[in-house]
Design an enzyme around this catalytic site. Structure first.
Site, PDB file in Angstrom:
ATOM      1  N   LYS A   1      76.546  44.130 120.456  1.00  0.00           N
ATOM      2  CA  LYS A   1      77.612  44.475 119.510  1.00  0.00           C
ATOM      3  C   LYS A   1      77.219  45.678 118.676  1.00  0.00           C
ATOM      4  O   LYS A   1      76.077  45.798 118.223  1.00  0.00           O
ATOM      5  CB  LYS A   1      77.894  43.267 118.606  1.00  0.00           C
ATOM      6  CG  LYS A   1      79.078  43.444 117.662  1.00  0.00           C
ATOM      7  CD  LYS A   1      79.296  42.175 116.858  1.00  0.00           C
ATOM      8  CE  LYS A   1      80.457  42.308 115.880  1.00  0.00           C
ATOM      9  NZ  LYS A   1      80.693  41.068 115.108  1.00  0.00           N
TER      10      LYS A   1
ATOM     11  N   SER B   1      82.712  34.645 114.153  1.00  0.00           N
ATOM     12  CA  SER B   1      82.902  35.819 115.010  1.00  0.00           C
ATOM     13  C   SER B   1      82.134  35.783 116.323  1.00  0.00           C
ATOM     14  O   SER B   1      82.266  36.708 117.131  1.00  0.00           O
ATOM     15  CB  SER B   1      82.527  37.093 114.246  1.00  0.00           C
ATOM     16  OG  SER B   1      83.474  37.350 113.241  1.00  0.00           O
TER      17      SER B   1
ATOM     18  N   SER C   1      85.033  38.821 115.309  1.00  0.00           N
ATOM     19  CA  SER C   1      84.967  40.266 115.453  1.00  0.00           C
ATOM     20  C   SER C   1      84.137  40.723 116.657  1.00  0.00           C
ATOM     21  O   SER C   1      84.126  41.903 117.006  1.00  0.00           O
ATOM     22  CB  SER C   1      84.362  40.871 114.184  1.00  0.00           C
ATOM     23  OG  SER C   1      83.029  40.380 113.983  1.00  0.00           O
TER      24      SER C   1
END
Length: 472
Positions: free
Chosen positions: A74, A173, A149
């Site tokens: 990420k 997330s 997210s």
């Protein structure tokens, strides 16, 4: 392939790590336009890591637990020499001077990082529609969101363009996108994995956690990245068990709690799939009882006060002075600050900064932030009391499966409510994970959430693994 299959192929010389990395990069780059899961690739770094693995094998050395495994990361986790944008215009060209501790440990174990994945700006969102570089599409149904997210990291694993990936979890997330994309997602105990090199959103809530297609792979990655880090004062000095070694399929006698507050507002299909998952665990010998977590009703308000307050403090560093985007054409320093933040931050970041600044302001601190911290203590106490009766808690991850792109983008409250079942575990700091438990009539994945005591990831993995093996 799984981690074990990659490793076995390397040791049997059916392929080299360099060949595997080259093919993985080619495939990921070819598939990415369909989902926008990756923001950028790092082929030089990937091939160099693969060459190191090949050299270890050639010299008869242990190549590591993640030898040659293609990994996606990420884009809020710092990677030296590789752009880290946090999905924001503010950091569009930022190249970190050091690696996050989790990255160092991944590569030391032989992992091959292919690239950085798309995410909601500064990890603020539940659908990965808040990225400055376009939304991510769910590989299962490209008309739907992958969750957020960490939607890019979940999509990369679901799409097969990475064997495992790393995401970050502040209020769900990792677990929510894992549920929406039909993969395994793990949020470890707060402090189990170093936050050094993780771009801060809400410092008392942020975790790094893995995505994988199997429970064993997720357990293997967590074992690699977990452990005390002198560079992070919040990392725990607790022993890290050999999680994969405990996956024996035996869960007979474990007591499971079903929180009544989590089951009352589910859609019928999601509720039915969770009930079937619980029945699978009961057939494996688990005892199931209903429990209550009474402070759950206050969790959304509590979370969005604490998280926005910490976000407003952490994001104050992005002012155009030291690094990142700087607005041009400003006449004064104040104008430069205002214009940089106004042009650089997206709407969701601005919304959370404003909320956080408000609840921390003079006259409102006691009424909002202090009260939210007291409610957080009540939520943690609910879990402590529950774990005196049960060994683990089983619950849904989200009230509904993946929704359509744009469906909730103009409804912040509706978007926030999609995290209602994940934020409680985050506020309590306990380990929790999502494991796929079936699909709806439309073919949309649904995840089952498993929560356990602090630092008892072993029991969590045992239950998830037993369910995975039995459900298959």
């Amino acid at each position: 392939m799984t981690i074990d299959q990659v490793r076995e192929g390397l040791l049997a010389r059916r392929w080299s790590a360099t060949e595997l990395a080259t093919e993985a990069l080619r495939f990921a780059e070819a598939e990415n336009p369909r989902t926008n899961a990756y923001l950028h690739f790092c082929p030089e770094r990937a091939l160099e890591a693969a060459r190191r693995v090949d050299q270890r094998i050639a010299h008869g050395e242990d190549p590591g637990a993640l030898a040659g495994v293609p990994v996606a990361v990420k884009d809020v986790i710092l990677t030296q020499g590789v752009r880290t944008t946090c999905g924001s215009k503010l950091l569009a060209g930022y190249v970190p001077p050091y690696d996050a501790t989790a990255i160092v440990r991944l590569e030391r174990a032989g992992g091959v990082i292919l690239g950085k994945t798309n995410c909601d700006e500064f990890a603020m969102g539940s659908s990965t529609e808040n990225s400055a570089f376009g939304p991510v599409r769910n590989p299962v149904d490209p008309s739907r969101v992958p969750g957020g997210s960490s939607g890019g990291s979940a999509a990369a694993v679901a799409q097969g363009t990475a064997v495992v990936s790393l995401g970050s979890d502040t209020g769900g997330s990792v677990r929510q996108p894992a549920s929406f994309c039909g993969v395994v997602g793990v949020t470890p105990t707060y402090g189990r994995v170093s936050r050094y090199g993780l771009t801060a959103f809400a410092s008392s809530l942020d975790h790094i956690g893995p995505f994988a297609r199997t429970v064993k792979d997720a357990a293997t990655v967590l074992r690699v990245i977990a452990g005390r880090d002198p560079a992070d004062s919040t990392s725990a000095d607790a022993p890290v068990p050999d999680y994969p070694a405990h996956l024996d399929g035996h869960v007979k006698g474990l007591k499971l709690g079903l929180p009544r507050e989590y089951l009352k507002d589910l859609t019928s299909e999601t509720g039915d799939l969770i009930s079937r998952g619980v029945e699978v665990l009961k057939r494996g010998g688990c005892e199931v009882r209903e429990i209550s977590l009474p402070a759950t009703d206050y969790a959304i308000a509590c979370y969005y006060i604490i998280a926005t307050a910490e976000a407003s403090s952490n994001l104050a560093r992005y002012d155009g002075v030291r690094y990142g985007f700087r607005s041009s054409g400003s006449d004064t320093l104040s104008d430069m600050y205002r214009n940089t933040r106004g042009e650089g931050f997206g709407a969701e970041c601005k919304r959370r900064i404003m909320l956080g600044t408000y609840v921390l302001s003079h006259g409102y601190y006691d009424a909002y932030y202090l009260k939210a911290q007291k409610v957080r203590s009540l939520i943690a106490r609910d879990f402590a009391n529950a774990f005196q009766e049960v060994d683990a808690i089983v619950a849904p991850v989200s009230p509904f499966p993946a929704f359509r792109l744009g469906e909730k983008v103009d409804d912040p409250i509706g978007m926030y409510l999609s995290d209602i079942y994940t934020i409680t575990g985050s506020l309590a700091g306990i380990p929790c994970m999502s494991v796929p438990c079936g699909t709806t009539a439309q073919g949309l994945p649904v995840g089952m959430q498993i929560l356990t005591r602090h630092f008892d990831e072993t029991t969590m993995f045992r239950l998830a693994d037993a369910y995975e093996k039995t459900a298959i």
